[in-house]
Motif scaffolding. Structure first.
Motif, PDB file in Angstrom:
ATOM      1  N   GLU A  85       1.074   3.988  -3.059  1.00 58.78           N
ATOM      2  CA  GLU A  85       0.725   5.376  -2.795  1.00 58.78           C
ATOM      3  C   GLU A  85       1.871   6.309  -3.207  1.00 58.78           C
ATOM      4  OE1 GLU A  85      -1.549   7.666   0.811  1.00 58.78           O
ATOM      5  OE2 GLU A  85       0.023   6.253   1.372  1.00 58.78           O
ATOM      6  N   LYS A  86       3.097   5.949  -2.865  1.00 66.96           N
ATOM      7  CA  LYS A  86       4.268   6.766  -3.220  1.00 66.96           C
ATOM      8  C   LYS A  86       4.441   6.827  -4.738  1.00 66.96           C
ATOM      9  CE  LYS A  86       9.244   7.223  -2.299  1.00 66.96           C
ATOM     10  NZ  LYS A  86       9.387   8.136  -3.353  1.00 66.96           N
ATOM     11  N   ILE A  97       0.819  -1.219   0.000  1.00 66.24           N
ATOM     12  CA  ILE A  97       0.000   0.000   0.000  1.00 66.24           C
ATOM     13  C   ILE A  97       0.849   1.263   0.000  1.00 66.24           C
ATOM     14  CG2 ILE A  97      -1.125   1.282   1.873  1.00 66.24           C
ATOM     15  CD1 ILE A  97      -3.525  -0.284   1.482  1.00 66.24           C
ATOM     16  N   ARG A  98       1.859   1.347   0.847  1.00 63.76           N
ATOM     17  CA  ARG A  98       2.713   2.548   0.919  1.00 63.76           C
ATOM     18  C   ARG A  98       3.478   2.755  -0.394  1.00 63.76           C
ATOM     19  NH1 ARG A  98       0.709   5.326   4.536  1.00 63.76           N
ATOM     20  NH2 ARG A  98       0.749   4.621   6.667  1.00 63.76           N
ATOM     21  N   ASP A  99       4.010   1.650  -0.964  1.00 63.00           N
ATOM     22  CA  ASP A  99       4.768   1.756  -2.219  1.00 63.00           C
ATOM     23  C   ASP A  99       3.869   2.231  -3.365  1.00 63.00           C
ATOM     24  OD1 ASP A  99       7.110   0.908  -1.012  1.00 63.00           O
ATOM     25  OD2 ASP A  99       6.779  -1.212  -1.500  1.00 63.00           O
ATOM     26  N   ASN A 154      -5.497   6.760   1.324  1.00 59.59           N
ATOM     27  CA  ASN A 154      -5.193   5.403   1.766  1.00 59.59           C
ATOM     28  C   ASN A 154      -5.918   5.141   3.078  1.00 59.59           C
ATOM     29  OD1 ASN A 154      -3.974   3.194   2.988  1.00 59.59           O
ATOM     30  ND2 ASN A 154      -1.913   4.027   2.903  1.00 59.59           N
TER      31      ASN A 154
END
Length: 187
Positions: free
Chosen positions: A81-82, A77-79, A95
């Motif tokens: 989003e980035k 999820i973080r990757d 998110n």
């Protein structure tokens, strides 16, 4: 004789590829509506390798103005989003820990003009590519005259046919441009 036909076929293949590439590029340009193709160019680091977003998640369209990305692994999820923030989309994702939502904001008049310029640039590249295919084919035909492989009258006919192909594909490019321009400028 067959060599002239081959030159025409090669030119037409190159022109078709230019049209296909243009169509793909135009689909990636957002026009105020949600489209899964907007996210096609986004790469996400997945086990150390850049991987297309659509190969590590499911992308859905709940309505005309939003996209929902459901990663196959929660750790991504973080990757994801980035990667979206770093992309040229100019959109900030939301998110909630499970899915990523992207709201497609309505376009401002200034942004619409920028997008039309971007579309014109893509269209011009396609036209250049089509012209190059025509030039290459005509050069090959002229060389075949010098090598006595093709009679001059056959070569002149081939050049005319290659020019007709060129005109046909340039008209197709113009049609794609006007459709995309209308899509962008329609409020």
């Amino acid at each position: 004789m067959t060599t002239v036909e081959q030159f025409k076929q090669q030119a037409e293949e190159a022109m078709k590829k230019s049209i296909a590439y243009l169509d793909e590029a135009l689909q990636r340009i957002r026009a105020g509506k949600a489209n899964v193709k907007l996210l096609d160019g986004i790469m996400v680091p997945y086990y150390g390798n850049p991987t297309p977003l659509n190969q590590v998640s499911t992308i859905t369209l709940p309505d005309a103005r939003s996209l929902v990305i459901t990663p196959w692994e929660k750790g991504l999820i973080r990757d994801i989003e980035k990667a979206i923030i770093d992309s040229e989309l100019g959109i900030t994702p939301e998110n909630n820990g499970e899915v990523i939502r992207i709201g497609i904001p309505p376009l401002t008049g200034e942004r619409r003009q920028e997008l039309v310029k971007q579309v014109k640039s893509e269209v011009e590249e396609a036209k250049i590519s089509i012209r190059n295919a025509r030039r290459d084919a005509i050069d090959k035909v002229k060389k075949s005259i010098k090598n006595d492989a093709t009679p001059e009258d056959v070569a002149k006919d081939a050049e005319t046919e290659i020019q007709k192909l060129h005109d046909k594909y340039v008209a197709e490019v113009e049609k794609l441009f006007s459709a995309k321009e209308k899509e962008i400028t329609t409020v």
